[in-house]
Design a protein around this motif. Structure first.
Motif, PDB file in Angstrom:
ATOM      1  N   UNK A 118       6.507  14.240   1.882  1.00  0.00           N
ATOM      2  CA  UNK A 118       6.946  13.234   2.859  1.00  0.00           C
ATOM      3  C   UNK A 118       6.174  14.074   4.110  1.00  0.00           C
TER       4      UNK A 118
ATOM      5  N   UNK B  15       3.821   6.828   0.165  1.00  0.00           N
ATOM      6  CA  UNK B  15       2.688   6.931   0.643  1.00  0.00           C
ATOM      7  C   UNK B  15       1.264   5.617   0.407  1.00  0.00           C
ATOM      8  N   UNK B  16       0.739   5.858   1.616  1.00  0.00           N
ATOM      9  CA  UNK B  16      -0.492   5.131   1.360  1.00  0.00           C
ATOM     10  C   UNK B  16      -1.604   6.005   1.339  1.00  0.00           C
ATOM     11  N   UNK B  17      -3.180   5.581   1.230  1.00  0.00           N
ATOM     12  CA  UNK B  17      -3.825   6.677   0.797  1.00  0.00           C
ATOM     13  C   UNK B  17      -5.307   5.323   1.524  1.00  0.00           C
TER      14      UNK B  17
ATOM     15  N   UNK C 153       3.363   7.222   6.163  1.00  0.00           N
ATOM     16  CA  UNK C 153       2.531   9.027   5.739  1.00  0.00           C
ATOM     17  C   UNK C 153       1.081   8.045   4.975  1.00  0.00           C
ATOM     18  N   UNK C 154      -0.250   8.018   5.636  1.00  0.00           N
ATOM     19  CA  UNK C 154      -0.865   7.758   5.338  1.00  0.00           C
ATOM     20  C   UNK C 154      -2.451   8.690   5.180  1.00  0.00           C
ATOM     21  N   UNK C 155      -2.501   9.523   4.564  1.00  0.00           N
ATOM     22  CA  UNK C 155      -4.141   9.835   4.714  1.00  0.00           C
ATOM     23  C   UNK C 155      -5.255   9.701   3.730  1.00  0.00           C
TER      24      UNK C 155
ATOM     25  N   UNK D 288     -10.841   1.499   5.449  1.00  0.00           N
ATOM     26  CA  UNK D 288      -9.587   0.381   4.830  1.00  0.00           C
ATOM     27  C   UNK D 288      -8.446   1.404   3.965  1.00  0.00           C
ATOM     28  N   UNK D 289      -7.161   0.639   3.507  1.00  0.00           N
ATOM     29  CA  UNK D 289      -7.220   0.990   2.507  1.00  0.00           C
ATOM     30  C   UNK D 289      -7.137   0.865   1.287  1.00  0.00           C
ATOM     31  N   UNK D 290      -6.920   1.545   0.313  1.00  0.00           N
ATOM     32  CA  UNK D 290      -7.066   1.865  -1.531  1.00  0.00           C
ATOM     33  C   UNK D 290      -6.210   0.727  -1.654  1.00  0.00           C
TER      34      UNK D 290
ATOM     35  N   UNK E 244      -9.430   9.543   2.883  1.00  0.00           N
ATOM     36  CA  UNK E 244     -10.441  10.233   1.762  1.00  0.00           C
ATOM     37  C   UNK E 244     -11.207   9.830   2.572  1.00  0.00           C
TER      38      UNK E 244
ATOM     39  N   UNK F 120       0.581  -1.013   0.327  1.00  0.00           N
ATOM     40  CA  UNK F 120      -0.088   0.073   0.235  1.00  0.00           C
ATOM     41  C   UNK F 120       0.423   1.095   0.205  1.00  0.00           C
ATOM     42  N   UNK F 121       2.146   1.118   0.210  1.00  0.00           N
ATOM     43  CA  UNK F 121       2.515   2.498   0.201  1.00  0.00           C
ATOM     44  C   UNK F 121       3.666   2.590  -0.874  1.00  0.00           C
ATOM     45  N   UNK F 122       2.637   3.008  -1.182  1.00  0.00           N
ATOM     46  CA  UNK F 122       3.853   2.993  -3.080  1.00  0.00           C
ATOM     47  C   UNK F 122       3.451   3.568  -4.251  1.00  0.00           C
ATOM     48  N   UNK F 123       2.696   4.717  -3.551  1.00  0.00           N
ATOM     49  CA  UNK F 123       1.384   5.808  -3.914  1.00  0.00           C
ATOM     50  C   UNK F 123       2.574   6.691  -3.363  1.00  0.00           C
ATOM     51  N   UNK F 124       1.788   8.256  -4.088  1.00  0.00           N
ATOM     52  CA  UNK F 124       2.483   9.588  -3.752  1.00  0.00           C
ATOM     53  C   UNK F 124       0.669  10.296  -4.239  1.00  0.00           C
ATOM     54  N   UNK F 125       0.795  11.651  -3.697  1.00  0.00           N
ATOM     55  CA  UNK F 125      -0.244  12.324  -4.019  1.00  0.00           C
ATOM     56  C   UNK F 125       0.255  13.522  -4.120  1.00  0.00           C
TER      57      UNK F 125
END
Lengths: 245, 245
Positions: free
Chosen positions: A51, B10-12, B90-92, B47-49, B94, A7-12
């Motif tokens: 970050x 990051x994750x969301x 880092x988890x945002x 939950x995680x996307x 929505x 899950x920790x492979x995204x960016x925003x």
DNA sequence: AGGAATAGTGTAAAATATACACTAGGCTCC
DNA sequence: GGAGCCTAGTGTATATTTTACACTATTCCT
């Protein structure tokens, strides 16, 4: 056990719809991208969120880099996260919009952009990524907000005439408003300071200048007050008024 | 050249404020977390996307896993992304909110939660993460939406009485409404079908049953119509009414 | 002085929102 | 089967808000 690392492979990113008002026209600040993807194409100003940076802070940073302005109206609108919206991987973007006084500064091309420029909102089309959609969501939000809170003043110079204010509302709401009713309504809200000054250098009767009374507004807010504006119900046939009574 | 890889760590998640209405009370669906962090604490369902999942789809998935319901009202509200809001990195998140007919199903504990339960919105406090704040943002949105669009019906059984509808509005808006004015306004909108049936099994005069006319609503929408509801202006001194005329 | 251009102003009618109290109808329990 | 209980259901007068609508005032320019 789930592998959370996946899950920790995204960016925003944050993208900012910056509204300005000039020459009776609602404008949006666009930048020509200096980097791939979409290099040399127009896009909304935006960039990756660092970050260790809060979202609002990132939006502020982008805005400041581009315009040099701080302390302007800035609000989150909506998050866009279609899987394939960004070619470089999974990148969702949080859209913000801000309102600035266009006359208050000159644009400073920033590192993130090759060039920036104002464009009439009606002419903007074909932006990079899903930015057309983002712009439209932010414009809808502005339309709503302007009827709900007196944010219009953020887009005008500190001193303005009632006609300028009316033109601003007309540009945002994309409708014509009745002059007498508009003035009655606005003045009855008691949020304007009559500066007892008039325009200078105009080739006709100069209009009175007003200023937004921020203190009084905050007082109203704390007393639980609501600002509201409605458009004419009859479809506006612009120009025409009564035929001699 | 910037090292873009730094941004892709990051994750969301999506978090869902699920509103229901029962026994005259507005409720929220909470889950007891089955995983760290905040194991065994209450939180909003979320939950995680997944990497290849759209945001809306993720919100729908969470909702369906928990309630078995599809095709319910679901809308994005706001994104929360403070740097340290999640202990794992880092988890945002929505935030979404949805409206469901509480009577339409029985809860099914899902893999993501140890248990789920309805709680009166007024009693909810001390949720995990920043979920108190998220709940409050979604509640504000609901308050606004309910005055703007006829979404109240999403929370009631298909057949309902006008009194039930009024109680629902009162619970959401946290105010008392005048019975006669409320009925007049609602009926004048012409969005209800009078079913010509009455309640059964009540120990008093049974009330008429109505149903929301979704077709007519969609017709109105396409004709550009606006739904609006206002609360009493005078602070409501409940109970008291005129003293013999 | 006359024309051009925009500023500024008021009122009556219509629509909407508000305040407010009693009657109607079915149930239950003696 | 009548009394009392409980909630449903209903109407009107007043206040407020919104709307439609046209001409006069002021300044500049020539």
């Amino acid at each position: 056990m789930t592998d959370f690392n996946e899950y920790f492979k995204s960016a925003f990113t944050v993208d900012n719809v910056i509204f300005g008002f000039d020459e009776g026209d609602l404008k949006v600040l666009l930048m020509k991208r200096g980097e791939e993807p979409y290099k040399d194409k127009f896009a909304l100003p935006g960039y990756f969120v660092n970050p260790n940076e809060d979202l609002d802070a990132a939006a502020k940073r982008v805005l400041e880099q581009l315009t040099g302005l701080r302390n302007v109206f800035l609000e989150q609108v909506k998050t866009f996260g279609t899987v394939d919206r960004h070619p470089a991987g999974r990148v969702i973007t949080i859209a913000y919009f801000s309102l600035i006084k266009i006359s208050h500064f000159t644009l400073q091309p920033a590192s993130i952009a090759e060039s920036v420029q104002w464009r009439s909102i009606s002419e903007v089309r074909g932006l990079s990524f899903d930015h057309d959609e983002i712009l439209s969501a932010c414009f809808d939000r502005l339309k709503w907000l302007v009827r709900t809170r007196p944010v219009g003043f953020e887009l005008l110079p500190r001193k303005f005439t009632l006609t300028e204010l009316q033109h601003l509302y007309e540009a945002i709401l994309e409708t014509k408003l009745d002059k007498r009713n508009f003035r009655k309504k606005i003045l009855s809200m008691d949020l304007l300071i009559d500066l007892d000054e008039t325009q200078e250098g105009v080739a006709h009767r100069p209009a009175r200048l007003y200023q937004f009374d921020r203190n009084k507004y905050e007082q109203f807010l704390s007393e639980g007050f609501s600002f509201e504006l409605k458009e004419n119900k009859k479809k506006n046939k612009k120009g025409k008024e009564e035929s001699v009574a």
